[in-house]
Design a protein around this motif. Structure first.
Motif, PDB file in Angstrom:
ATOM      1  N   THR A  38       0.838  -1.197   0.000  1.00  0.00           N
ATOM      2  CA  THR A  38       0.000   0.000   0.000  1.00  0.00           C
ATOM      3  C   THR A  38       0.874   1.248   0.000  1.00  0.00           C
ATOM      4  O   THR A  38       1.767   1.375   0.842  1.00  0.00           O
ATOM      5  N   PRO A  39       0.660   2.204  -0.919  1.00  0.00           N
ATOM      6  CA  PRO A  39       1.444   3.444  -0.929  1.00  0.00           C
ATOM      7  C   PRO A  39       1.264   4.206   0.391  1.00  0.00           C
ATOM      8  O   PRO A  39       0.171   4.257   0.945  1.00  0.00           O
ATOM      9  N   SER A  40       2.338   4.770   0.883  1.00  0.00           N
ATOM     10  CA  SER A  40       2.277   5.508   2.155  1.00  0.00           C
ATOM     11  C   SER A  40       2.186   7.003   1.878  1.00  0.00           C
ATOM     12  O   SER A  40       2.763   7.504   0.923  1.00  0.00           O
ATOM     13  N   ILE A  41       1.447   7.701   2.736  1.00  0.00           N
ATOM     14  CA  ILE A  41       1.299   9.150   2.637  1.00  0.00           C
ATOM     15  C   ILE A  41       1.658   9.735   3.989  1.00  0.00           C
ATOM     16  O   ILE A  41       1.061   9.378   5.014  1.00  0.00           O
ATOM     17  N   ALA A  42       2.648  10.612   4.041  1.00  0.00           N
ATOM     18  CA  ALA A  42       3.178  11.088   5.321  1.00  0.00           C
ATOM     19  C   ALA A  42       2.600  12.423   5.750  1.00  0.00           C
ATOM     20  O   ALA A  42       2.610  12.746   6.931  1.00  0.00           O
ATOM     21  N   THR A  43       2.089  13.227   4.826  1.00  0.00           N
ATOM     22  CA  THR A  43       1.598  14.558   5.167  1.00  0.00           C
ATOM     23  C   THR A  43       0.100  14.669   4.909  1.00  0.00           C
ATOM     24  O   THR A  43      -0.448  13.968   4.058  1.00  0.00           O
ATOM     25  N   LYS A  49      -5.114  15.704  -1.044  1.00  0.00           N
ATOM     26  CA  LYS A  49      -5.156  15.674  -2.504  1.00  0.00           C
ATOM     27  C   LYS A  49      -5.604  14.303  -3.001  1.00  0.00           C
ATOM     28  O   LYS A  49      -6.409  14.187  -3.928  1.00  0.00           O
ATOM     29  N   GLN A  50      -5.064  13.247  -2.345  1.00  0.00           N
ATOM     30  CA  GLN A  50      -5.457  11.893  -2.732  1.00  0.00           C
ATOM     31  C   GLN A  50      -6.950  11.668  -2.495  1.00  0.00           C
ATOM     32  O   GLN A  50      -7.650  11.073  -3.318  1.00  0.00           O
ATOM     33  N   TYR A  51      -7.442  12.174  -1.381  1.00  0.00           N
ATOM     34  CA  TYR A  51      -8.875  12.014  -1.057  1.00  0.00           C
ATOM     35  C   TYR A  51      -9.745  12.741  -2.077  1.00  0.00           C
ATOM     36  O   TYR A  51     -10.802  12.234  -2.474  1.00  0.00           O
ATOM     37  N   SER A  52      -9.318  13.912  -2.494  1.00  0.00           N
ATOM     38  CA  SER A  52     -10.093  14.662  -3.481  1.00  0.00           C
ATOM     39  C   SER A  52     -10.222  13.874  -4.786  1.00  0.00           C
ATOM     40  O   SER A  52     -11.298  13.814  -5.382  1.00  0.00           O
ATOM     41  N   LEU A  53      -9.112  13.241  -5.218  1.00  0.00           N
ATOM     42  CA  LEU A  53      -9.160  12.436  -6.437  1.00  0.00           C
ATOM     43  C   LEU A  53     -10.044  11.209  -6.256  1.00  0.00           C
ATOM     44  O   LEU A  53     -10.849  10.861  -7.131  1.00  0.00           O
ATOM     45  N   ASP A  54      -9.924  10.549  -5.097  1.00  0.00           N
ATOM     46  CA  ASP A  54     -10.730   9.349  -4.840  1.00  0.00           C
ATOM     47  C   ASP A  54     -12.205   9.690  -4.763  1.00  0.00           C
ATOM     48  O   ASP A  54     -13.056   8.943  -5.268  1.00  0.00           O
ATOM     49  N   PHE A  86     -10.729   9.344   6.747  1.00  0.00           N
ATOM     50  CA  PHE A  86     -10.244  10.664   6.346  1.00  0.00           C
ATOM     51  C   PHE A  86     -10.915  11.772   7.155  1.00  0.00           C
ATOM     52  O   PHE A  86     -10.260  12.748   7.538  1.00  0.00           O
ATOM     53  N   LEU A  87     -12.204  11.635   7.426  1.00  0.00           N
ATOM     54  CA  LEU A  87     -12.900  12.663   8.205  1.00  0.00           C
ATOM     55  C   LEU A  87     -12.323  12.762   9.609  1.00  0.00           C
ATOM     56  O   LEU A  87     -12.231  13.856  10.181  1.00  0.00           O
ATOM     57  N   GLU A  88     -11.903  11.612  10.197  1.00  0.00           N
ATOM     58  CA  GLU A  88     -11.255  11.650  11.513  1.00  0.00           C
ATOM     59  C   GLU A  88      -9.919  12.382  11.426  1.00  0.00           C
ATOM     60  O   GLU A  88      -9.576  13.188  12.305  1.00  0.00           O
ATOM     61  N   ILE A  89      -9.156  12.066  10.363  1.00  0.00           N
ATOM     62  CA  ILE A  89      -7.857  12.744  10.201  1.00  0.00           C
ATOM     63  C   ILE A  89      -8.058  14.231   9.943  1.00  0.00           C
ATOM     64  O   ILE A  89      -7.278  15.072  10.426  1.00  0.00           O
ATOM     65  N   MET A 113      -5.272   4.255   2.650  1.00  0.00           N
ATOM     66  CA  MET A 113      -4.803   3.842   1.337  1.00  0.00           C
ATOM     67  C   MET A 113      -5.111   2.374   1.071  1.00  0.00           C
ATOM     68  O   MET A 113      -5.398   1.975  -0.061  1.00  0.00           O
ATOM     69  N   SER A 114      -5.061   1.549   2.127  1.00  0.00           N
ATOM     70  CA  SER A 114      -5.395   0.131   1.963  1.00  0.00           C
ATOM     71  C   SER A 114      -6.851  -0.044   1.542  1.00  0.00           C
ATOM     72  O   SER A 114      -7.164  -0.836   0.644  1.00  0.00           O
ATOM     73  N   LEU A 115      -7.746   0.707   2.186  1.00  0.00           N
ATOM     74  CA  LEU A 115      -9.173   0.620   1.832  1.00  0.00           C
ATOM     75  C   LEU A 115      -9.425   1.123   0.414  1.00  0.00           C
ATOM     76  O   LEU A 115     -10.204   0.527  -0.340  1.00  0.00           O
ATOM     77  N   VAL A 116      -8.762   2.195   0.043  1.00  0.00           N
ATOM     78  CA  VAL A 116      -8.942   2.728  -1.305  1.00  0.00           C
ATOM     79  C   VAL A 116      -8.401   1.748  -2.348  1.00  0.00           C
ATOM     80  O   VAL A 116      -8.988   1.580  -3.430  1.00  0.00           O
ATOM     81  N   THR A 117      -7.290   1.078  -2.006  1.00  0.00           N
ATOM     82  CA  THR A 117      -6.748   0.073  -2.932  1.00  0.00           C
ATOM     83  C   THR A 117      -7.732  -1.063  -3.144  1.00  0.00           C
ATOM     84  O   THR A 117      -7.930  -1.535  -4.272  1.00  0.00           O
ATOM     85  N   ASN A 118      -8.371  -1.501  -2.058  1.00  0.00           N
ATOM     86  CA  ASN A 118      -9.388  -2.551  -2.193  1.00  0.00           C
ATOM     87  C   ASN A 118     -10.574  -2.075  -3.028  1.00  0.00           C
ATOM     88  O   ASN A 118     -11.119  -2.821  -3.841  1.00  0.00           O
TER      89      ASN A 118
END
Length: 481
Positions: A38-43, A49-54, A86-89, A113-118
């Motif tokens: 699973t790709p990692s996102i640190a910031t 940005k990833q959430y907006s695309l998803d 994401f809403l919690e974050i 990211m794991s959930l989005v990958t699934n």
């Protein structure tokens, strides 16, 4: 709420710590393996940005539900859970790199990211299902699209529900790779759907006419105006057959419906006139006949001023029709042809005028271009001459200043000094003569380049440098016309 969940999980883990040791190890191993893939996102900005695309992707996939409802449901479950994380974050950005669960080493971002990958994996399945189904079930898909466009569900809800159920079952058959069965079921669906489609079209366009005609029948219009009634019924039957045979030809449907509407209105008017005649007391119909004759007279007077009342009503009508036909032919032959000829002549005249104006405009533009070029050459010549004049004036001022400096000197002028002064003076005279020749050549070249233009200007005097010497004074004047 997440903290309470963690406390409950910890309490449960402590109660069954022995029994859960091996299971916890396996879970951790699986979680670590998933985190590796699973790709990692640190910031938080990157995650946002990833959430907006998803969100853009998964909020617009409802059209894929028909291809596999179970796969679509799994995809949306994964996406909704990722959305909650994401809403919690978003409420607390510091959670992004914290451990999401005590049973795994993954962070909140990694879990998202794991959930989005699934969800993406399920979405790819739906895409493959769609690719196959769009080919195998193309006819059924087009039929269902048309059924929805005419709003069958509004007019026949139960039949629509049955069709929709059968339609969804077709996609299940395609997923199971039973293409032959899918094609057989599709043929059955198309037959039933076509029947419902025609029923809906008749209900929309023909049934209102049938209801209105039925009301007229119940009011005794068949007995009042039997001929008009029979014509209307025949037109209605014709319309119904045309709609059944061409239920998707909207232009044809509009035409036959309009004709039937005309016949119904005609039946109403005819029945009204018959009722008026029946209402005449004691059989005194003369007044009614006179009124009809006066109407015919008004028509004949409007056409050519003739009066046909000395003839039977049938002859009067035929004479008026003949006059109308003659007037129509006259208007459509000589008068119209003459107008057409006049218009053609006007068109040709206008075309010639436009062509002449276009040519004149082109000539004027050429003349303007030539004059503009000539003016530019003249301006360039004047600028060059002004530069030469300014250069000579500067030299003259410098030489006067040198002369005054020499005359104010108290030392006696020796023969050697005189010779020294004379030598530059002679040199200056040579330079002045050479400059005069250069100016003359320049002026001659410029004037010859502008010989096509008549430049009316006053003579421009150009004074050359005046060189002063003890023996004599040299002054050069050049005049250009």
């Amino acid at each position: 709420m997440k903290q309470y969940f963690k406390v409950a999980v910890i309490a449960s883990a402590l109660v069954g710590v022995v029994g859960c040791q091996s299971t916890g190890g396996e879970t951790s191993a699986v979680s670590v393996e998933q985190n590796r893939n699973t790709p990692s996102i640190a910031t938080f900005d990157a995650l946002q940005k990833q959430y907006s695309l998803d969100k853009t992707t998964f909020d617009s996939v409802s059209e894929f539900q028909i291809y596999s409802e179970s796969t679509y449901a799994s995809m949306m479950d994964e996406w909704l859970e990722a959305k909650e994380i994401f809403l919690e974050i978003e409420k607390e950005p510091g959670l992004i790199n914290e451990e999401y669960s005590m049973f795994s080493s993954g962070s909140y971002a990694a879990k998202y990211m794991s959930l989005v990958t699934n969800a993406d994996a399920q979405f790819n399945k739906l895409k493959s299902y769609k690719e196959n189904a769009d080919i195998v079930l193309s006819d059924a898909i087009a039929q269902m699209t048309y059924i929805n466009s005419i709003d069958v569900q509004r007019y026949y809800p139960q039949e629509f529900a049955n069709l929709n159920k059968q339609y969804k079952a077709l996609f299940v058959t395609v997923i199971e790779d039973d293409i032959a069965e899918a094609q057989t079921e599709q043929a059955s669906f198309l037959t039933k759907a076509k029947v419902t489609e025609i029923k809906t079209t008749l209900k929309i366009h023909v049934e209102p006419l049938e209801k209105e005609f039925s009301i007229l029948s119940s009011k005794g219009f068949k007995a009042i105006a039997p001929i008009s009634y029979g014509q209307t019924k025949a037109e209605l039957d014709k319309t119904k057959k045309a709609v059944q045979a061409n239920n998707r030809d909207q232009a044809l449907i509009a035409d036959v419906v309009a004709k039937t509407r005309f016949q119904i209105d005609h039946l109403k008017n005819m029945a009204a006139e018959v009722k008026l005649l029946k209402a005449v007391k004691n059989g005194q119909f003369e007044q009614t006949v006179l009124e009809f004759e006066n109407k015919l007279l008004s028509v004949s007077q409007a056409i050519n001023g003739d009066d046909y009342r000395d003839q039977p009503l049938r002859i009067q009508t035929e004479s008026i029709l003949a006059d109308v036909q003659q007037m129509h032919e006259k208007n459509n032959t000589a008068d119209l042809e003459a107008k057409i000829k006049d218009l053609n002549v006007q068109i040709k005249t206008l075309e010639v005028t436009v062509e002449k104006q276009t040519n004149d405009r082109a000539d004027v533009q050429k003349q303007v271009l030539v004059l503009t070029q000539q003016l530019e050459r003249d301006d360039n010549l004047i600028n060059n001459l002004n530069s030469v004049i300014a250069s000579y004036k500067e030299k003259e001022v410098a030489e006067k200043a040198a002369e005054e400096s020499l005359s104010s000197s108290e030392e006696p002028t020796t023969v050697e000094d005189t010779a020294a002064i004379a030598e530059p003076t002679n040199t200056k005279e040579a330079e002045v003569q050479e400059s005069k020749e250069v100016v003359a050549e320049t002026v001659e070249a410029e004037v010859s380049s502008t010989d096509a233009v008549n430049v009316d200007a006053e003579s421009i005097p150009v004074e050359s440098t005046t060189v002063s010497a003890p023996a004599e004074e040299i002054k050069v004047e050049t005049e250009i016309k």
